[in-house]
Motif scaffolding. Sequence first.
Motif, PDB file in Angstrom:
ATOM      1  N   SER A 480     -57.910  11.189 -55.661  1.00 50.06           N
ATOM      2  CA  SER A 480     -57.798  12.233 -54.639  1.00 50.06           C
ATOM      3  C   SER A 480     -58.271  13.596 -55.121  1.00 50.06           C
ATOM      4  CB  SER A 480     -56.351  12.327 -54.148  1.00 50.06           C
ATOM      5  OG  SER A 480     -55.481  12.610 -55.236  1.00 50.06           O
ATOM      6  N   ALA A 481     -58.090  13.901 -56.405  1.00 53.37           N
ATOM      7  CA  ALA A 481     -58.515  15.199 -56.927  1.00 53.37           C
ATOM      8  C   ALA A 481     -60.015  15.401 -56.754  1.00 53.37           C
ATOM      9  CB  ALA A 481     -58.145  15.317 -58.402  1.00 53.37           C
ATOM     10  N   TYR A 482     -60.786  14.306 -56.881  1.00 58.31           N
ATOM     11  CA  TYR A 482     -62.241  14.397 -56.706  1.00 58.31           C
ATOM     12  C   TYR A 482     -62.635  14.153 -55.249  1.00 58.31           C
ATOM     13  CZ  TYR A 482     -62.087  13.895 -61.778  1.00 58.31           C
ATOM     14  OH  TYR A 482     -61.808  14.074 -63.105  1.00 58.31           O
ATOM     15  N   ALA A 483     -61.996  13.190 -54.619  1.00 58.02           N
ATOM     16  CA  ALA A 483     -62.353  12.835 -53.241  1.00 58.02           C
ATOM     17  C   ALA A 483     -62.104  13.984 -52.271  1.00 58.02           C
ATOM     18  CB  ALA A 483     -61.567  11.603 -52.799  1.00 58.02           C
ATOM     19  N   SER A 484     -61.177  14.875 -52.611  1.00 57.96           N
ATOM     20  CA  SER A 484     -60.850  15.986 -51.717  1.00 57.96           C
ATOM     21  C   SER A 484     -61.800  17.174 -51.863  1.00 57.96           C
ATOM     22  CB  SER A 484     -59.417  16.455 -51.979  1.00 57.96           C
ATOM     23  OG  SER A 484     -59.283  16.943 -53.308  1.00 57.96           O
ATOM     24  N   LEU A 485     -62.669  17.161 -52.864  1.00 56.12           N
ATOM     25  CA  LEU A 485     -63.550  18.309 -53.103  1.00 56.12           C
ATOM     26  C   LEU A 485     -64.436  18.636 -51.889  1.00 56.12           C
ATOM     27  CD1 LEU A 485     -64.691  17.843 -56.823  1.00 56.12           C
ATOM     28  CD2 LEU A 485     -63.314  19.698 -55.883  1.00 56.12           C
ATOM     29  N   PRO A 486     -65.139  17.666 -51.289  1.00 49.40           N
ATOM     30  CA  PRO A 486     -65.991  18.011 -50.135  1.00 49.40           C
ATOM     31  C   PRO A 486     -65.198  18.635 -48.987  1.00 49.40           C
ATOM     32  CG  PRO A 486     -66.553  15.832 -50.970  1.00 49.40           C
ATOM     33  CD  PRO A 486     -65.293  16.238 -51.658  1.00 49.40           C
ATOM     34  N   LYS A 487     -64.013  18.082 -48.705  1.00 49.96           N
ATOM     35  CA  LYS A 487     -63.204  18.610 -47.609  1.00 49.96           C
ATOM     36  C   LYS A 487     -62.722  20.026 -47.928  1.00 49.96           C
ATOM     37  CE  LYS A 487     -59.413  17.332 -44.519  1.00 49.96           C
ATOM     38  NZ  LYS A 487     -58.356  16.335 -44.227  1.00 49.96           N
ATOM     39  N   LYS A 488     -62.365  20.283 -49.188  1.00 49.81           N
ATOM     40  CA  LYS A 488     -61.927  21.625 -49.576  1.00 49.81           C
ATOM     41  C   LYS A 488     -63.047  22.637 -49.372  1.00 49.81           C
ATOM     42  CE  LYS A 488     -58.402  20.403 -53.021  1.00 49.81           C
ATOM     43  NZ  LYS A 488     -58.051  20.414 -54.463  1.00 49.81           N
ATOM     44  N   ILE A 489     -64.274  22.247 -49.698  1.00 47.83           N
ATOM     45  CA  ILE A 489     -65.418  23.146 -49.528  1.00 47.83           C
ATOM     46  C   ILE A 489     -65.654  23.437 -48.044  1.00 47.83           C
ATOM     47  CG2 ILE A 489     -67.925  23.312 -49.807  1.00 47.83           C
ATOM     48  CD1 ILE A 489     -67.578  21.700 -52.422  1.00 47.83           C
ATOM     49  N   THR A 490     -65.566  22.405 -47.213  1.00 44.35           N
ATOM     50  CA  THR A 490     -65.729  22.592 -45.766  1.00 44.35           C
ATOM     51  C   THR A 490     -64.670  23.539 -45.219  1.00 44.35           C
ATOM     52  OG1 THR A 490     -66.675  20.379 -45.513  1.00 44.35           O
ATOM     53  CG2 THR A 490     -65.780  21.412 -43.534  1.00 44.35           C
ATOM     54  N   ASN A 491     -63.420  23.341 -45.643  1.00 44.12           N
ATOM     55  CA  ASN A 491     -62.330  24.205 -45.184  1.00 44.12           C
ATOM     56  C   ASN A 491     -62.524  25.639 -45.646  1.00 44.12           C
ATOM     57  OD1 ASN A 491     -61.183  21.938 -44.061  1.00 44.12           O
ATOM     58  ND2 ASN A 491     -59.760  21.593 -45.743  1.00 44.12           N
ATOM     59  N   LEU A 492     -62.974  25.808 -46.887  1.00 41.81           N
ATOM     60  CA  LEU A 492     -63.217  27.153 -47.414  1.00 41.81           C
ATOM     61  C   LEU A 492     -64.279  27.871 -46.593  1.00 41.81           C
ATOM     62  CD1 LEU A 492     -63.074  26.769 -51.298  1.00 41.81           C
ATOM     63  CD2 LEU A 492     -61.853  28.467 -49.950  1.00 41.81           C
ATOM     64  N   ASN A 493     -65.338  27.174 -46.245  1.00 40.97           N
ATOM     65  CA  ASN A 493     -66.393  27.787 -45.441  1.00 40.97           C
ATOM     66  C   ASN A 493     -65.856  28.258 -44.090  1.00 40.97           C
ATOM     67  OD1 ASN A 493     -68.603  27.612 -47.205  1.00 40.97           O
ATOM     68  ND2 ASN A 493     -68.932  25.465 -46.704  1.00 40.97           N
ATOM     69  N   ALA A 494     -64.986  27.451 -43.486  1.00 45.76           N
ATOM     70  CA  ALA A 494     -64.393  27.841 -42.204  1.00 45.76           C
ATOM     71  C   ALA A 494     -63.485  29.055 -42.375  1.00 45.76           C
ATOM     72  CB  ALA A 494     -63.609  26.667 -41.617  1.00 45.76           C
ATOM     73  N   GLU A 495     -62.710  29.083 -43.452  1.00 37.90           N
ATOM     74  CA  GLU A 495     -61.822  30.216 -43.705  1.00 37.90           C
ATOM     75  C   GLU A 495     -62.608  31.496 -43.976  1.00 37.90           C
ATOM     76  OE1 GLU A 495     -58.161  27.582 -45.652  1.00 37.90           O
ATOM     77  OE2 GLU A 495     -59.642  28.561 -46.934  1.00 37.90           O
ATOM     78  N   ILE A 496     -63.683  31.376 -44.739  1.00 39.09           N
ATOM     79  CA  ILE A 496     -64.526  32.540 -45.043  1.00 39.09           C
ATOM     80  C   ILE A 496     -65.134  33.096 -43.754  1.00 39.09           C
ATOM     81  CG2 ILE A 496     -66.659  33.274 -46.178  1.00 39.09           C
ATOM     82  CD1 ILE A 496     -65.963  31.184 -48.392  1.00 39.09           C
ATOM     83  N   ALA A 497     -65.646  32.208 -42.906  1.00 38.42           N
ATOM     84  CA  ALA A 497     -66.256  32.644 -41.645  1.00 38.42           C
ATOM     85  C   ALA A 497     -65.240  33.363 -40.768  1.00 38.42           C
ATOM     86  CB  ALA A 497     -66.839  31.438 -40.908  1.00 38.42           C
ATOM     87  N   LEU A 498     -64.009  32.828 -40.695  1.00 39.57           N
ATOM     88  CA  LEU A 498     -62.971  33.455 -39.877  1.00 39.57           C
ATOM     89  C   LEU A 498     -62.592  34.826 -40.422  1.00 39.57           C
ATOM     90  CD1 LEU A 498     -60.923  33.428 -37.597  1.00 39.57           C
ATOM     91  CD2 LEU A 498     -59.397  32.052 -39.040  1.00 39.57           C
ATOM     92  N   LEU A 499     -62.457  34.930 -41.738  1.00 39.12           N
ATOM     93  CA  LEU A 499     -62.116  36.218 -42.346  1.00 39.12           C
ATOM     94  C   LEU A 499     -63.226  37.244 -42.125  1.00 39.12           C
ATOM     95  CD1 LEU A 499     -60.527  34.952 -45.691  1.00 39.12           C
ATOM     96  CD2 LEU A 499     -59.337  36.113 -43.822  1.00 39.12           C
ATOM     97  N   ARG A 500     -64.472  36.812 -42.192  1.00 36.04           N
ATOM     98  CA  ARG A 500     -65.589  37.716 -41.919  1.00 36.04           C
ATOM     99  C   ARG A 500     -65.524  38.218 -40.468  1.00 36.04           C
ATOM    100  NH1 ARG A 500     -66.867  38.957 -46.966  1.00 36.04           N
ATOM    101  NH2 ARG A 500     -68.121  37.415 -48.093  1.00 36.04           N
TER     102      ARG A 500
END
Length: 709
Positions: A480-500
């Motif tokens: 799970s530590a590796y398998a979750s990496l793509p999803k974490k990146i996708t979520n981060l991009n959404a959070e960054i866009a919202l904060l912007r």
Amino acid sequence: MSISAIRFPYPATPGNVPASATEVSPGFRREVKAVLGMIVLFFIVYLLLLAFGAALAAGCLYLGFVLFTSLSGFWGILAGLGIISVGVLVLFFLVKFLFAVNRSDMSSSVQITEEEQPVLFAFIRKVAEDTQTQFPKKIFLSADVNASVSYNSSFWSMFLPVKKNLQIGLGLVNSISISEFKAVLAHEFGHFSQRSMKLGSFVYQVNRIIYNMLYQNAGYAQVLNGLGNLHGLLAIFTHITIAIVRSIQWILQQMYGLINRRYSSLSREMEFHADAVAASVSGSEALITSLRRLEIADTAFGLTIQHCARLLEQKKVTPNIYPNQKATLEDLAINYNLDMQHGLPVLTDAFLAGLKTMRVNYKDQWASHPSREDREAHLRSLNITAENDPQTAWILFERIPYWQEQLTQKIYASADCSGTHPIVPPEYNEYLTTERNLYSLPAEYNGYYDGRQPEVPAEDDMLYIPGTAAGKTAAGLFASAYASLPKKITNLNAEIALLRQMAAGEVEVKTFDFDGKKYNRAEASALADELVKEEEELRRQLKTHDLLVVRYFIEVSTAKGESLESAYHAYFADARLAASYLDTLNKTLASLQPIYTGQLQTAEAAEQLVNELRTIHEPVVKRQLQVWLDKGVYANDATARESAEKFIASNNHYFDGTEFFNNELIALHQLCESSWQAVNQRLFADLKHILEKQTRLFSENKNAATAAV
């Protein structure tokens, strides 16, 4: 038999419901006072504008008659009419909403009668009685996942009683139990169940009045255009009218913003109140489960429409879409590992919590509905219990296939169904299974490759992928530590866009929460910068791990005498070609943007654009497309291959010196989209083939570990 004598199933109503459960909340009263203040302010401003309009009309009428009498002949009459038109049209703009009627569009629905559906009508009459609401004037069936109460509204409906119509979506009926159906109807009736809720309708009408004056002016604009086109002198007075009207609209826009923001807050309170009314007659749990099922049912319905659109391309049409929706719902349950009870998926707290990925939380002051989570918390706080009836809501309906087919025809109404043949449920189920098998990846990878392709190394780096297989296991590489990496990146991009968006003022907030900590809006930009660094680090980790996975499977498979190196070589080579092709397609389509954005002012500019298209972009597209044709991307689609070959052999001109050839431009767009889809599917198929070959190494690792123990 009289309607009152009809026997019908009716889920148990809660006993001993406290009167406080459906009382108007303090929050509701507070929002009512705020909205009333805004409404009073609106009417004060409106009366001032109306007084101005009346004075302007009187002045223009007087001046117009003066011109009639003082200036003889055609010009005097024309000038007098022009001045009078200014006053009359401005005043009419201010009062036209009195004559406007907002009619609900029922063109995609069918009306049903009590004679046709006596059990359903008896059921609805009982729900209306329990919620102390009038029985609907008319009842309609629609195709989608929805239930709503609507009515034709006008200015006068603020003061005169209006009978409401009920619309029931068969996509909803297909996805919930009878207890949940009762809860959904009770919620809709709950909006009109008490006298205190009439203010909500009143505010809605005020909102509609302002909206009508601001945005529903097509007929008014036609009158102005027609008047201006009669004569150049009248056009001058038309421009004066437009300038005055725009000034009035600007003032009203400010009022609309103030009222609508307060109305959104009131609307959320009204939703909570309607939920309380529904819980009082159906229990809290029935409405909670219906809210959950509505979300997945709507997703299933949308996917079913997409699947049917693809089948239509194959000249296959479903006579009844609702068995297909049910099959798609079951398919989603399989994909998400959801349990099924009584033929419906069960959405647990744990499953829904897993879907919530955003760490940024804020109160959306423009949202007219509370979040599902907030509604569930409110319903649970009421804690009104009632026995659940898991039977399907369809038991209330008669001639079910007939009505399902009628609404299915509504869905296909705008489609070209000539030369099609019907597809029956078993064929659709087979299609779903094929689609799932085609686009799903082995479970051993734990979602690591879902929706993406692995890092593609540079061609000269292929044999020098960093890392080693020493000490690694196939299963461990996809923990799970590796398998979750793509999803974490996708979520981060959404959070960054919202904060912007927050930092730029595009999302209006004063404060927000992030990971449980409160921030001011001024801190949004700095927090976004921090998340960018976090996202870059996760991307670096993902890239490194992607390459390590490749090295592992190449080393292990080589040691077993069945090297995957050549397969990876071929896959990465195609991935690089695909990236180049996508870049070519994007540049080609981007070169056409001036055509659609109105930037081409002269024929010379159009000629230059088309010349670049024909000499620079199109030849590269054709050359690269031929490469993919040779690779067999259309091996199973003779029609698509023929279309691609036709494009490669074509000699399109796109422009004849005066106008563009739309058929050629449309064909180019379609070719770009369809060919990229084919290339992308080919890449996915090649990756899936490699991953499936690798899966045996998972079991071999596991067997080896078991033997060692």
